[in-house]
Write a protein that holds these residues in place. Structure first.
Motif, mmCIF file in Angstrom:
data_model
loop_
_atom_site.group_PDB
_atom_site.id
_atom_site.type_symbol
_atom_site.label_atom_id
_atom_site.label_comp_id
_atom_site.label_asym_id
_atom_site.label_seq_id
_atom_site.Cartn_x
_atom_site.Cartn_y
_atom_site.Cartn_z
ATOM 1 N N ILE A 173 -3.208 8.475 -6.588
ATOM 2 C CA ILE A 173 -4.241 7.316 -6.629
ATOM 3 C C ILE A 173 -4.669 6.512 -7.414
ATOM 4 O O ILE A 173 -5.395 5.662 -7.457
ATOM 5 C CB ILE A 173 -5.708 7.938 -5.906
ATOM 6 C CG1 ILE A 173 -4.484 8.769 -4.478
ATOM 7 C CG2 ILE A 173 -6.696 7.098 -5.435
ATOM 8 C CD1 ILE A 173 -6.281 8.994 -3.278
ATOM 9 N N SER A 231 0.936 -1.069 -0.331
ATOM 10 C CA SER A 231 0.157 -0.125 0.248
ATOM 11 C C SER A 231 0.957 0.977 0.027
ATOM 12 O O SER A 231 1.683 1.293 0.944
ATOM 13 C CB SER A 231 -0.927 0.145 1.691
ATOM 14 O OG SER A 231 -1.703 -1.697 0.877
ATOM 15 N N THR A 252 -4.069 6.608 8.925
ATOM 16 C CA THR A 252 -4.227 6.392 7.724
ATOM 17 C C THR A 252 -2.861 4.649 7.430
ATOM 18 O O THR A 252 -3.123 4.575 6.492
ATOM 19 C CB THR A 252 -3.444 7.055 6.503
ATOM 20 O OG1 THR A 252 -3.532 9.069 6.748
ATOM 21 C CG2 THR A 252 -3.297 7.340 4.929
ATOM 22 N N LYS A 266 -5.009 2.402 8.294
ATOM 23 C CA LYS A 266 -5.905 1.658 7.130
ATOM 24 C C LYS A 266 -4.839 0.741 6.303
ATOM 25 O O LYS A 266 -5.989 0.216 5.853
ATOM 26 C CB LYS A 266 -6.630 2.430 7.011
ATOM 27 C CG LYS A 266 -8.012 3.500 7.669
ATOM 28 C CD LYS A 266 -8.473 4.857 7.129
ATOM 29 C CE LYS A 266 -9.305 4.851 8.101
ATOM 30 N NZ LYS A 266 -10.529 6.569 7.238
ATOM 31 N N PHE A 300 -2.771 4.427 -2.236
ATOM 32 C CA PHE A 300 -3.297 3.711 -1.267
ATOM 33 C C PHE A 300 -4.515 4.917 -0.365
ATOM 34 O O PHE A 300 -5.383 4.942 -0.470
ATOM 35 C CB PHE A 300 -3.049 3.145 -0.399
ATOM 36 C CG PHE A 300 -3.629 3.065 0.955
ATOM 37 C CD1 PHE A 300 -5.067 1.900 0.977
ATOM 38 C CD2 PHE A 300 -3.575 3.444 2.074
ATOM 39 C CE1 PHE A 300 -5.431 1.361 1.519
ATOM 40 C CE2 PHE A 300 -4.975 3.747 2.857
ATOM 41 C CZ PHE A 300 -5.757 1.796 3.015
ATOM 42 N N ASP A 301 -3.531 6.118 -1.042
ATOM 43 C CA ASP A 301 -3.984 7.064 -0.541
ATOM 44 C C ASP A 301 -2.920 8.557 -0.094
ATOM 45 O O ASP A 301 -2.134 8.063 -0.382
ATOM 46 C CB ASP A 301 -4.426 7.550 1.574
ATOM 47 C CG ASP A 301 -5.764 8.258 1.398
ATOM 48 O OD1 ASP A 301 -5.782 9.331 1.241
ATOM 49 O OD2 ASP A 301 -6.022 8.141 3.293
ATOM 50 N N TYR A 302 -3.027 9.312 0.118
ATOM 51 C CA TYR A 302 -2.326 11.055 0.538
ATOM 52 C C TYR A 302 -2.565 11.457 1.705
ATOM 53 O O TYR A 302 -3.672 11.396 1.877
ATOM 54 C CB TYR A 302 -2.027 11.613 -0.958
ATOM 55 C CG TYR A 302 -3.403 12.263 -1.136
ATOM 56 C CD1 TYR A 302 -3.098 13.775 -0.281
ATOM 57 C CD2 TYR A 302 -4.444 11.895 -1.766
ATOM 58 C CE1 TYR A 302 -4.468 14.367 -0.559
ATOM 59 C CE2 TYR A 302 -5.718 13.069 -1.593
ATOM 60 C CZ TYR A 302 -5.921 14.515 -1.246
ATOM 61 O OH TYR A 302 -6.375 15.104 -1.251
ATOM 62 N N ILE A 313 1.684 5.408 -0.223
ATOM 63 C CA ILE A 313 0.741 6.622 0.361
ATOM 64 C C ILE A 313 2.052 7.482 0.451
ATOM 65 O O ILE A 313 3.105 7.549 0.192
ATOM 66 C CB ILE A 313 0.428 5.886 2.241
ATOM 67 C CG1 ILE A 313 0.129 5.120 2.734
ATOM 68 C CG2 ILE A 313 0.168 7.847 2.987
ATOM 69 C CD1 ILE A 313 -0.032 5.119 4.258
#
Length: 461
Positions: free
Chosen positions: A92, A75, A112, A115, A97-99, A77
């Motif tokens: 993304i 994942s 974050t 998760k 996965f996210d920022y 980030i």
């Protein structure tokens, strides 16, 4: 312990992030550039990657395209300045996965990462379950070494790499769905859905909507669109059990699916292309059903591209000992019992039994025996009720003299008495002693009785 790789060209930022995550129990790795990160990824396989968007002249997003093709990807980030959020959104879209935005808030960072950790754990569990599933349905793991089963497994091995339609026939309880799953989970479609539907268990008024789906307003109560099972199995396999029970009106629609590779929902005008393999099964003779006009001939020939005929258990009795051991091991583990074997008399009783319910019945008998068994071995008394066996009472009261007895002579006399009582009809004599015709004849040959008694015309040649 979950591993987190931090990629940042600023030493102080790496140190701050590493301290926060280490205090929370994460195993932290650090890299100052993409090449250093690639080396660590190849060596340590971190579950989570935390990368700055700007790494000097490099772009942190590039790590996404550099990731090796593992069973599941880490994942990623991305950390970015507020003014470059659009770049993070682009990351993304490419698989991040996210920022997070700078300055990084500690609580948001930990939330974050948590998760991302949950996602990694879920992917690991899915991978474990998938490997367990594939292992369970490995062709080599199917129990049965009889000649008929070896021939079936040879067909299964040949058909699995293809997308050919398969028709499986056999009595209820012979393991038709097991063979269908073995074909699917050893094929290139194994990562796609396997959907089983029993055509005999769904009312005729519902089976069409289950298979083909419907559009809003197609009939009373159809308020939303429903995707049918044929569409839901896209890329995978649909197993149509008891195909002979499919109504004639739906047989023509299924034929179109096989020919055109498309479905039309009830009430819909447009068709949808589907890539789905169809495996059908039946306990009826479809050729006879065609002659009775109960099954479409054209559909019959479309289904029987490859046929697999599973014999009933009574025709593959040499597989019973192996099947019994398999179920003993399965249910001993499930019920936490230490039962590792079966008494010879009990095993012989299983072999001699006719098994109208086939393997499914054998499994039920062993499961019950494991539950009621009091020792470490299944005995005849543990299965006699299920098989409706009558225990001989007269023999149990025979006294053995101190000098012992000649057991072979005792057995020889039993065979004689059974023949005399049955008027030399071997089938009746065998039943009197709880033996099969074949076993009784073998013992007659063993003791030379086939040449000694009158009415030899009753003996097989």
């Amino acid at each position: 312990m979950t591993s987190v790789l931090i990629i940042d060209d600023e030493p102080l930022q790496r140190e701050i992030l590493a301290t926060i995550l280490s205090e929370e129990g994460y195993n932290v790795l650090s890299a100052s550039c993409l090449q250093e990160a690639r080396d660590l990824i190849a060596e340590s396989f971190p579950e989570i990657i935390l990368t700055d968007l700007k790494l000097g002249n490099e772009n942190g997003i590039d790590i996404l395209t550099d990731l090796p093709h593992e069973p599941f990807l880490p994942s990623v980030i991305v950390i970015t300045a507020f003014g470059t959020i659009s770049s993070a959104v682009d990351a993304i879209k490419k698989g991040a996965f996210d920022y997070l935005t700078k300055p990084v808030d500690k609580e948001i960072l930990l939330l974050t990462v948590k998760k991302a950790q949950e996602r990694a754990n879920l992917l690991k569990e899915n991978l474990r379950l998938r490997e367990e599933l594939y292992g369970h349905f490995k062709i080599e793991g199917i129990v049965g070494k009889s000649k008929k089963m070896l021939q079936i497994l040879d067909i299964v091995r040949k058909v699995t790499p293809t997308s050919a339609t398969v028709l499986i026939s056999g009595e209820s309880g012979t393991g038709k769905e097991l063979i269908a799953k073995a074909i699917h989970y050893n094929s290139p479609r194994k990562d796609k859905p396997f959907i089983a539907i029993n055509c005999a268990a769904i009312p005729e008024t519902l089976i069409e909507s289950e298979l083909f789906g419907y559009e809003p307003g197609a009939f009373t109560g159809a308020n939303t669109r429903k995707i049918g099972l044929l569409e839901s199995a896209q890329g995978g396999t649909i197993f149509l059990d008891e195909i002979a029970e499919l109504p004639l009106t739906l047989q023509s629609k299924l034929l179109r699916v096989l020919q055109e590779k498309e479905v039309r929902r009830i009430g819909g005008k447009d068709t949808t292309k589907v890539d789905v393999r169809i495996i059908a099964a039946t306990n009826k003779n479809l050729a006879d059903e065609v002659q009775k006009s109960k099954f479409r001939e054209d559909l019959y020939y479309r289904l029987k591209v490859v046929t697999v005929e599973i014999p009933p258990l009574r025709e593959r009795k040499e597989d019973i000992p192996e099947l019994a051991r398999f179920f003993i091991d399965k249910y001993s583990r499930e019920f936490g019992k230490r039962i590792s074997s079966i008494d010879e008399r009990a095993l012989n009783a299983l072999i001699e039994y006719n098994w109208p319910g086939n393997i499914r019945q054998l499994e039920t008998v062993i499961e019950r025996a494991i539950i009621i068994c009091e020792g470490d071995k299944i005995m005849l008394k543990d299965i006699q009720d299920e098989l409706k066996l009558k225990m001989p009472k007269s023999i149990l009261h025979i006294d053995i003299p101190d000098e012992g007895i000649n057991y072979e002579e005792f057995e020889r006399e039993l065979l004689k008495k059974a023949l005399q009582k049955s008027n030399y009809v071997i089938a009746k004599a065998a039943r009197l002693l709880g033996m099969s015709y074949k076993t009784f004849w073998y013992r007659l040959e063993k003791f030379g009785l086939s040449d000694e008694f009158p009415k030899r015309e009753n003996f097989p040649k």
